[in-house]
Write a protein that holds these residues in place. Structure first.
Motif, PDB file in Angstrom:
ATOM      1  N   LEU A 294       0.871  -1.178   0.000  1.00 44.13           N
ATOM      2  CA  LEU A 294       0.000   0.000   0.000  1.00 44.13           C
ATOM      3  C   LEU A 294       0.905   1.225   0.000  1.00 44.13           C
ATOM      4  CD1 LEU A 294      -2.949   1.046   0.170  1.00 44.13           C
ATOM      5  CD2 LEU A 294      -2.646   1.159   2.655  1.00 44.13           C
ATOM      6  N   ASN A 295       1.210   1.718  -1.197  1.00 41.99           N
ATOM      7  CA  ASN A 295       2.115   2.859  -1.329  1.00 41.99           C
ATOM      8  C   ASN A 295       1.442   4.179  -0.961  1.00 41.99           C
ATOM      9  OD1 ASN A 295       4.245   1.227  -2.236  1.00 41.99           O
ATOM     10  ND2 ASN A 295       3.511   1.315  -4.341  1.00 41.99           N
ATOM     11  N   LYS A 296       0.112   4.214  -1.111  1.00 41.91           N
ATOM     12  CA  LYS A 296      -0.575   5.472  -0.808  1.00 41.91           C
ATOM     13  C   LYS A 296      -2.066   5.230  -0.634  1.00 41.91           C
ATOM     14  CE  LYS A 296      -1.200  10.152  -2.742  1.00 41.91           C
ATOM     15  NZ  LYS A 296      -0.947  10.995  -3.927  1.00 41.91           N
ATOM     16  N   ALA A 297      -2.611   5.751   0.439  1.00 37.11           N
ATOM     17  CA  ALA A 297      -4.062   5.806   0.652  1.00 37.11           C
ATOM     18  C   ALA A 297      -4.338   7.149   1.328  1.00 37.11           C
ATOM     19  CB  ALA A 297      -4.553   4.650   1.506  1.00 37.11           C
ATOM     20  N   THR A 298      -4.560   8.166   0.510  1.00 37.29           N
ATOM     21  CA  THR A 298      -4.700   9.537   0.991  1.00 37.29           C
ATOM     22  C   THR A 298      -6.150   9.990   0.858  1.00 37.29           C
ATOM     23  OG1 THR A 298      -2.424  10.151   0.487  1.00 37.29           O
ATOM     24  CG2 THR A 298      -4.040  11.938   0.543  1.00 37.29           C
ATOM     25  N   PHE A 299      -6.657  10.599   1.930  1.00 36.11           N
ATOM     26  CA  PHE A 299      -8.037  11.078   1.970  1.00 36.11           C
ATOM     27  C   PHE A 299      -8.029  12.538   2.414  1.00 36.11           C
ATOM     28  CE2 PHE A 299      -8.021   6.556   2.456  1.00 36.11           C
ATOM     29  CZ  PHE A 299      -9.115   6.119   1.734  1.00 36.11           C
ATOM     30  N   LEU A 300      -8.515  13.425   1.542  1.00 37.03           N
ATOM     31  CA  LEU A 300      -8.532  14.860   1.809  1.00 37.03           C
ATOM     32  C   LEU A 300      -9.971  15.371   1.745  1.00 37.03           C
ATOM     33  CD1 LEU A 300      -5.601  15.863  -0.612  1.00 37.03           C
ATOM     34  CD2 LEU A 300      -5.421  15.178   1.798  1.00 37.03           C
ATOM     35  N   ASN A 301     -10.421  16.037   2.782  1.00 35.70           N
ATOM     36  CA  ASN A 301     -11.778  16.609   2.832  1.00 35.70           C
ATOM     37  C   ASN A 301     -12.847  15.542   2.570  1.00 35.70           C
ATOM     38  OD1 ASN A 301     -10.562  19.059   3.244  1.00 35.70           O
ATOM     39  ND2 ASN A 301     -11.158  19.980   1.292  1.00 35.70           N
ATOM     40  N   CYS A 302     -12.701  14.376   3.169  1.00 34.78           N
ATOM     41  CA  CYS A 302     -13.616  13.251   2.927  1.00 34.78           C
ATOM     42  C   CYS A 302     -14.444  12.918   4.163  1.00 34.78           C
ATOM     43  CB  CYS A 302     -12.838  12.004   2.515  1.00 34.78           C
ATOM     44  SG  CYS A 302     -12.044  12.129   0.903  1.00 34.78           S
ATOM     45  N   ILE A 303     -15.630  12.377   3.915  1.00 40.06           N
ATOM     46  CA  ILE A 303     -16.473  11.797   4.970  1.00 40.06           C
ATOM     47  C   ILE A 303     -16.374  10.291   4.862  1.00 40.06           C
ATOM     48  CG2 ILE A 303     -18.839  11.486   5.800  1.00 40.06           C
ATOM     49  CD1 ILE A 303     -19.493  14.257   4.691  1.00 40.06           C
ATOM     50  N   VAL A 304     -16.108   9.630   5.995  1.00 35.85           N
ATOM     51  CA  VAL A 304     -16.117   8.168   6.057  1.00 35.85           C
ATOM     52  C   VAL A 304     -16.957   7.792   7.271  1.00 35.85           C
ATOM     53  CG1 VAL A 304     -14.756   6.060   6.091  1.00 35.85           C
ATOM     54  CG2 VAL A 304     -13.785   8.136   5.084  1.00 35.85           C
TER      55      VAL A 304
END
Length: 500
Positions: free
Chosen positions: A364-374
């Motif tokens: 997993l080289n990248k899992a980026t979340f910006l301004n997100c609802i989870v």
């Protein structure tokens, strides 16, 4: 005290009893000849939603009641359109031939009922227009009473695709919808373009399998639609279109790349989108923007060893996970990821990311979340699962200015985030973040933000300005000094109203 009757008394009693029974039988066998004795109906109109011409609809039915104390005979039953009608009718097991009931007598006993079945079979019209059809079913009793039931439907021609493999660049049309009877395959080195307003209706089990490239180029006012074929209802107020598992979904095979989806509506499948990756994640496999993936019996978005970008999009309500990331290079900006799946069979998480699958290491080289609802219904909607056996395998994640339904944690990879939980200072959480409230009876879900949600005003404005200055519905995010988290801005509370 014992009561004894003489022979004559017993005989007289039997005569009276027989007379009563005979009178009852005579009443049961008596048919009404009065126009005042009317039938009652469970429906005065039978409607079919827009159907595809060239194939029969499903069958609808209604009951005809006789509330009187006498039997009623139907003297005439016919369609006003007779043999030219697009509707087909069966009256208590007897079909109307050429639109008329001939040579058969239909009786409705006292305080009893019969059922009438209706379907439509509309020939292709050779036009792109939606055409409305109407007829009336007339029922005349022997006593002279007459009733009419309205039958109505709309139809549209469609293009039918059966086990089609596209081996060269192809542009579909938005004029007529497509019915995909078996899986549609885009071969390697071919590109399928779906223009704004293009509509694909898939039969049960059919999928869109992409070995080459898919470009779906919708607009705000003319989205690209992918859904199941059935246009009828499972129950009253619940169309099959709101039931998951109606078709297979979209599959991007390992060799596929450079797929772009913009302003698409993909819903009610077994899976939404599956990205099957390979060893090389330097080339973008999927860029999905302004798109809805909703109501899947499996995963909404599944990406293994792929480079994926998701922006201004909604991924919601899945029996599996809304988002499953197995390794790869993944970026999400202004996404709303919410699992409020209500059907039986369990429910996965809103987000699951990992760097392994069984014994296979998937970095997993990248899992980026910006301004997100989870978020979702459970206490923890985020599962980050790192391999224990392969501690050196990359496991890189990052959350910034997100609303997260997970137990609070301090981590340098979680920056300026907010916890979507019942806690001090948080007026609404989980499903109450959204307005209007979910209509669970009709399975209608809105993911526009409630003005009281913690997502309101807490996005990073610089990120909004850089990526998506307007939300998925075209509403500006930059009207004030703050921007909202997720794919949709909040609804302004009306003066005097109380939001939940």
């Amino acid at each position: 005290m014992e009561l004894k009757l003489s022979f004559f008394q017993r005989g007289g009693f039997l005569l009276v009893l027989c007379g009563m029974l005979l009178g009852a039988c005579m009443n049961d066998d008596e048919y009404s000849m009065s126009p005042a004795d009317r039938l009652a109906f469970s429906a005065d109109t039978v409607s079919f939603d827009t159907v595809f011409s060239g194939q029969p609809t499903t069958t609808s039915s209604f009951e005809v009641y006789n509330p009187t104390r006498k039997s009623i005979r139907l003297k005439n039953v016919y369609l006003e359109g007779e043999g030219n009608s697009v509707f087909r009718v069966n009256v208590d097991g007897v079909f109307l031939e050429n639109g008329r009931l001939s040579g058969a007598e239909v009786e409705i006993p006292a305080r009893d009922s019969i059922r009438i079945f209706v379907m439509a079979n509309i020939a292709e019209q050779g036009t792109s227009d939606v055409k409305k059809w109407e007829d009336k079913l007339v029922l005349q009793t022997e006593g002279g009473a007459e009733d009419r039931i309205v039958l109505e439907s709309c139809s549209q021609d469609a293009r039918r695709l059966n086990a089609l493999v596209l081996d060269k660049d192809t542009v579909f049309s938005s004029v007529l919808p497509y019915i995909v009877k078996d899986s549609l395959v885009v071969d390697e080195n071919a590109t399928l373009t779906l223009p704004a307003g293009c509509r694909l209706f898939f039969s049960a089990g059919a999928s869109l399998i992409v070995r080459g490239t898919l470009h779906a180029e919708g607009t705000l006012t003319a989205k690209v639609l992918m859904r199941g074929e059935r246009t009828d209802y499972m129950f009253p107020n619940q169309p099959y279109d709101r039931v998951p598992g109606q078709w297979g979904g979209v599959v991007f095979k390992a060799e596929s790349h450079d797929n772009r989806l913009n302003f698409c509506d993909i819903h009610s499948g077994e899976n939404g989108i599956r990205c099957e990756g390979g060893d090389d994640i330097s080339q973008e496999k999927l860029r999905m923007e302004n798109t809805i993936l909703h109501n899947m019996s499996g995963d909404g978005l599944y990406a293994k060893a792929s480079k994926v970008f998701v922006g201004n999009s909604q991924i919601t309500n899945c029996g599996g996970n809304c988002v499953t990331l197995l390794g790869g290079d993944n970026t999400f900006v202004h996404a709303t990821i919410g699992n409020f799946y209500v059907f039986a069979g369990g429910r996965g998480k809103a987000l699951h990311y990992s760097n392994y699958m069984g014994e296979e290491v998937v970095p997993l080289n990248k899992a980026t979340f910006l301004n997100c609802i989870v978020t979702g219904y459970s206490d923890d909607e985020i599962i980050g699962d790192a391999s224990v056996e392969h501690a050196d395998a990359p496991f890189e994640f990052f959350f910034q200015n997100c609303l997260l339904d997970t137990p609070p944690v301090e981590d340098e990879r979680i920056v300026n985030c907010f916890w979507d939980r019942k806690e001090e200072g948080n007026e609404v959480w989980r499903e109450d973040n959204f307005s209007p409230a979910f209509d669970l009876k009709r399975l209608i879900f809105s993911f526009t933000l409630n003005a009281k949600s913690r997502a309101v005003g807490n996005a990073d404005v610089a990120i909004s300005r850089q990526y998506y200055p307007t939300d998925m519905n075209g509403k500006s995010r930059l009207d004030g000094d703050a921007s909202d988290i997720g794919c949709l801005q909040h609804l302004e509370a009306e003066e005097g109203s109380e939001e939940k």
